[in-house]
Design an enzyme around this catalytic site. Structure first.
Site, mmCIF file in Angstrom:
data_model
loop_
_atom_site.group_PDB
_atom_site.id
_atom_site.type_symbol
_atom_site.label_atom_id
_atom_site.label_comp_id
_atom_site.label_asym_id
_atom_site.label_seq_id
_atom_site.Cartn_x
_atom_site.Cartn_y
_atom_site.Cartn_z
ATOM 1 N N HIS A 227 -84.129 -40.081 -3.670
ATOM 2 C CA HIS A 227 -84.037 -41.353 -4.280
ATOM 3 C C HIS A 227 -84.153 -40.710 -5.895
ATOM 4 O O HIS A 227 -84.508 -41.645 -6.800
ATOM 5 C CB HIS A 227 -85.520 -42.115 -4.311
ATOM 6 C CG HIS A 227 -85.395 -42.719 -2.871
ATOM 7 N ND1 HIS A 227 -86.181 -42.221 -2.027
ATOM 8 C CD2 HIS A 227 -84.858 -43.510 -2.128
ATOM 9 C CE1 HIS A 227 -86.177 -42.744 -0.899
ATOM 10 N NE2 HIS A 227 -85.250 -43.544 -0.923
ATOM 11 N N ARG A 548 -44.085 -30.679 -6.016
ATOM 12 C CA ARG A 548 -45.169 -31.444 -6.122
ATOM 13 C C ARG A 548 -44.966 -32.520 -7.381
ATOM 14 O O ARG A 548 -45.173 -33.684 -7.421
ATOM 15 C CB ARG A 548 -46.554 -30.811 -6.317
ATOM 16 C CG ARG A 548 -47.172 -30.411 -4.941
ATOM 17 C CD ARG A 548 -48.368 -30.085 -5.266
ATOM 18 N NE ARG A 548 -48.985 -29.105 -4.559
ATOM 19 C CZ ARG A 548 -49.775 -29.306 -3.378
ATOM 20 N NH1 ARG A 548 -49.931 -30.527 -3.072
ATOM 21 N NH2 ARG A 548 -50.114 -28.315 -2.535
HETATM 22 P P1 ADP Z 1 -48.190 -25.886 -5.173
HETATM 23 O O1 ADP Z 1 -47.150 -26.604 -5.766
HETATM 24 O O2 ADP Z 1 -48.196 -25.595 -3.940
HETATM 25 O O3 ADP Z 1 -49.769 -26.285 -5.597
HETATM 26 P P2 ADP Z 1 -48.266 -23.859 -7.458
HETATM 27 O O4 ADP Z 1 -49.154 -25.117 -8.061
HETATM 28 O O5 ADP Z 1 -49.102 -22.637 -7.289
HETATM 29 O O6 ADP Z 1 -47.972 -24.428 -5.720
HETATM 30 O O7 ADP Z 1 -46.943 -23.562 -7.916
HETATM 31 C C1 ADP Z 1 -46.235 -24.773 -8.599
HETATM 32 C C2 ADP Z 1 -45.053 -23.884 -9.073
HETATM 33 O O8 ADP Z 1 -44.163 -23.465 -8.161
HETATM 34 C C3 ADP Z 1 -43.999 -24.828 -9.788
HETATM 35 O O9 ADP Z 1 -44.443 -24.931 -11.193
HETATM 36 C C4 ADP Z 1 -42.762 -24.310 -9.784
HETATM 37 O O10 ADP Z 1 -42.525 -23.606 -10.542
HETATM 38 C C5 ADP Z 1 -42.761 -23.942 -8.364
HETATM 39 N N1 ADP Z 1 -42.382 -24.409 -7.253
HETATM 40 C C6 ADP Z 1 -42.860 -25.456 -6.552
HETATM 41 N N2 ADP Z 1 -41.916 -25.840 -5.569
HETATM 42 C C7 ADP Z 1 -40.919 -25.189 -5.793
HETATM 43 C C8 ADP Z 1 -39.448 -25.104 -5.462
HETATM 44 N N3 ADP Z 1 -39.108 -25.791 -4.384
HETATM 45 N N4 ADP Z 1 -38.461 -24.425 -5.774
HETATM 46 C C9 ADP Z 1 -38.877 -23.488 -6.647
HETATM 47 N N5 ADP Z 1 -40.221 -23.482 -7.151
HETATM 48 C C10 ADP Z 1 -41.029 -24.459 -6.970
HETATM 49 MG MG MG Z 2 -50.020 -26.693 -7.752
#
Ligand code: ADP
Ligand code: MG
Length: 586
Positions: A227, A548
């Site tokens: 608490h 993403r």
């Molecule tokens: P996640 O998206 O799995 O969280 P990260 O954050 O480490 O991975 O990396 C994000 C980066 O990966 C983006 O800024 C982009 O440059 C690259 N990326 C994400 N998806 C793709 C894709 N389909 N093709 C090319 N580069 C990509």
């Molecule tokens: Mg990322």
């Protein structure tokens, strides 16, 4: 009434009006778990759907709310027959206790059990007198498991040990024991149960702006209650391993004598501690108990008695004997906790998990254990690239957080550390082979989209360079082009989609142009790095359409793509190493 939920510091916790909180959350509980529980008639209480059962002792638990699953989440067959629900951290009134208990009395009497707090003792006590006046017999078992709260056991608070005592009482009542026996067994469970807790941060009450208490940055509070009562003492923040040692060391000397070596274990989350963190801590707790000659019995790792959104955890140990173990393991079905009937689904579960099943997977070589001079020019260039992304780690995370999940800085640094370690341990100075090893390690360690793509970039470049007798600018341009094709094939992104492909495409183009004019490797690489840098900065004006970040569309505009940025930084850092090496060779 219901306004916008927020948990930002300095803003009130406004998910629900504090005045109606206790009523509203129970509405949701009985709506969701109506198969097991229902509201007590005209009372702030929850009763088991099957209750009252004629001839069965009714187990009635309760206290203030804010501790879910305690207390209302532990009502159902094999556990409590009813829980009385007070306001947050506030004892329910005698009237509510009375109404709830009267509703579940099946003629065999009522066993009250709750934690040792003055308000609860008074109100439950008054309710018991009122029941007695009406000819309903009751007994009371007050839980006192918190070793930090007082020296004398009877003066201690009840915390996560509530769960153990209620479980034992509920199982005894369920199998038909009479009131005196249920009370005796619950007393016995309480006498053998010990808990010690720590907090990393305080909890915020509904409607409040500030947490009930705070824990200084870099500190933990040892011996805290549920608490926001002050802890026994503060200590410097520690890792899970040290924390587990503190918990075990506090409890071992407090354990009651006797028992058969088996010990029930609860590693309890207090409300906002990640389950993964609990498990990290538990692995050490488990090992320490085995070292102490104790056999962890059906351990529970999770939230059983919480304190709103408090960050922290507690360890409960219960040296068992046969009567206790039988009741603790008996089947039950409640909203928050279920046990199936003795192994009908699992067969007989082993008491000891074989060592081979507990061992961690083998880990890649740690960077710190590698020779900085090994692995030739590839390893040296990757090392420079690693330093560059390490310096930019926070910034890369921020860029990724603009439109995605904020993990790119951490991911690329983790991946590149593994890449450098693999290149150094590859046992070769041959560039292609070292890059191939580095790319495989990067993809494995980094995970995520960028792990797969940056890993592929390195492995494909390495594969191509292995096939050429000499690495000149033309070979480099061809290798980058092949790697870019592979990245596009895997990720589907093309230039202009605001990804690392934008930087890669610019670098590939610059290498090709340099090869066409027969420029040397060092100069060509410098131009490629500069072109990648410019392209990366240019991604700020683009709208993401892949990965993403794409889901947020225009929200990503205005800041550069994290993957393009990290690739450009790494190519730039590598350029310096490559030009130094080319100088030396001249
Ligand atoms: P996640 O998206 O799995 O969280 P990260 O954050 O480490 O991975 O990396 C994000 C980066 O990966 C983006 O800024 C982009 O440059 C690259 N990326 C994400 N998806 C793709 C894709 N389909 N093709 C090319 N580069 C990509
Ligand atoms: Mg990322």
């Amino acid at each position: 009434m219901t306004t916008i939920p927020t948990s930002r510091p300095g803003e009130p916790r406004t998910l629900c009006d504090p005045a109606t909180f206790k009523t509203r959350w129970v509405d949701g509980l009985v709506a969701a778990y109506g198969r097991t529980v229902r509201r007590a008639p005209d009372a702030h209480g929850v009763i088991a759907r099957h209750a009252p059962t004629a001839g069965k002792v009714a187990v009635v638990i309760g206290g203030g709310c804010g501790h879910y699953p305690a207390f209302a989440g532990l009502v159902g067959p094999g556990f409590a027959d009813a829980a009385v629900v007070g306001d947050v951290f506030t004892s329910p009134s005698a009237e509510q206790v009375y109404r709830t208990a009267a509703a579940v009395d099946g003629g065999a009497g009522v066993l009250f059990s709750y934690g040792n707090y003055a308000g609860d003792v008074m109100h439950f006590g008054l309710a018991a007198s009122r029941l007695a006046a009406e000819g309903i017999d009751s007994r009371t078992v007050i839980v006192t498991d918190d070793v930090a709260s007082a020296t004398r056991v009877a003066d201690r608070r009840g915390v996560a040990g509530d769960f153990v005592v209620f479980k034992v009482a509920g199982a005894a009542a369920d199998r038909g024991d009479d009131l005196a026996t249920v009370a005796e067994l619950a007393e016995h469970a309480n006498a053998r149960t010990r808990t010690f807790g720590v907090a990393f941060d305080g909890c915020t009450l509904p409607g409040q702006t500030e947490p009930l208490f705070t824990v200084d940055r870099g500190a933990v509070e040892l011996g805290l209650g549920i608490h926001g009562e002050p802890g026994m003492r503060s200590a410097e923040a520690m890792d899970a391993h040290e924390l587990a040692d503190v918990l075990v060391d506090q409890l071992l000397p407090e354990l009651p004598d006797g028992g058969d070596g088996r010990v029930a274990v609860i590693l309890n989350g207090l409300g906002s501690t990640a389950y993964e963190d609990l498990f990290v801590t538990y692995s050490r707790v488990h090992a320490r108990l085995l070292d102490a000659g104790l056999q962890p019995h059906r351990p529970e790792v999770g939230e059983l008695v919480t304190s709103m959104d408090m960050a922290g955890l507690s360890l409960t140990l219960v040296p068992l004997d046969d009567p206790l173990a039988e009741l603790y393991d008996a089947p039950c079905e409640t909203p928050a906790f279920r046990l199936s009937a003795g192994g009908t689904l699992l067969g007989s579960a082993p008491d000891t998990v074989p060592e081979a099943e507990r061992r961690s997977p083998s880990v890649a070589p740690d960077l710190a254990d590698t020779d900085p001079g090994a692995g030739g020019v590839a390893a040296a260039a990757l090392t420079a690239a690693l330093e560059a992304v390490t310096d930019a780690e926070d910034e890369l995370g921020r860029l990724d957080a603009v439109a995605a999940d904020g993990d790119h800085g951490q991911g690329i640094v983790r991946g590149m550390r593994a890449a450098v370690a693999a290149a150094r341990s590859s046992g070769t100075t041959e560039v292609g082979t070292a890059l191939l090893a580095a790319g495989t390690a990067l993809a494995d360690a980094a995970g995520g989209a960028s792990g797969a793509l940056f890993g592929l970039l390195l492995t494909e470049t390495g594969r191509r360079l292995r096939e050429v007798p000499e690495i000149d600018t033309g070979a480099l341009a061809a290798a980058f082009a092949a790697a870019q094709d592979a990245v596009t094939e895997l990720g589907g992104a093309r230039p202009g989609d605001k990804t690392m492909v934008d930087a890669l495409d610019a670098a590939t183009g610059a290498l090709r142009a340099a090869a066409d004019r027969s420029a040397g490797v060092a100069a060509a690489w410098r131009e490629a790095a500069d072109a990648a840098g410019e392209a990366a900065r240019g991604t700020a004006d683009l709208t993401p359409s892949v990965g993403r970040a794409a889901r947020l569309g225009d929200r990503g505009r205005g800041s550069p793509d994290p993957g393009a940025t990290s690739l450009a930084l790494m190519l730039d850092a590598a350029a310096t190493v490559i030009s130094e090496r080319c100088e030396e060779e001249r």
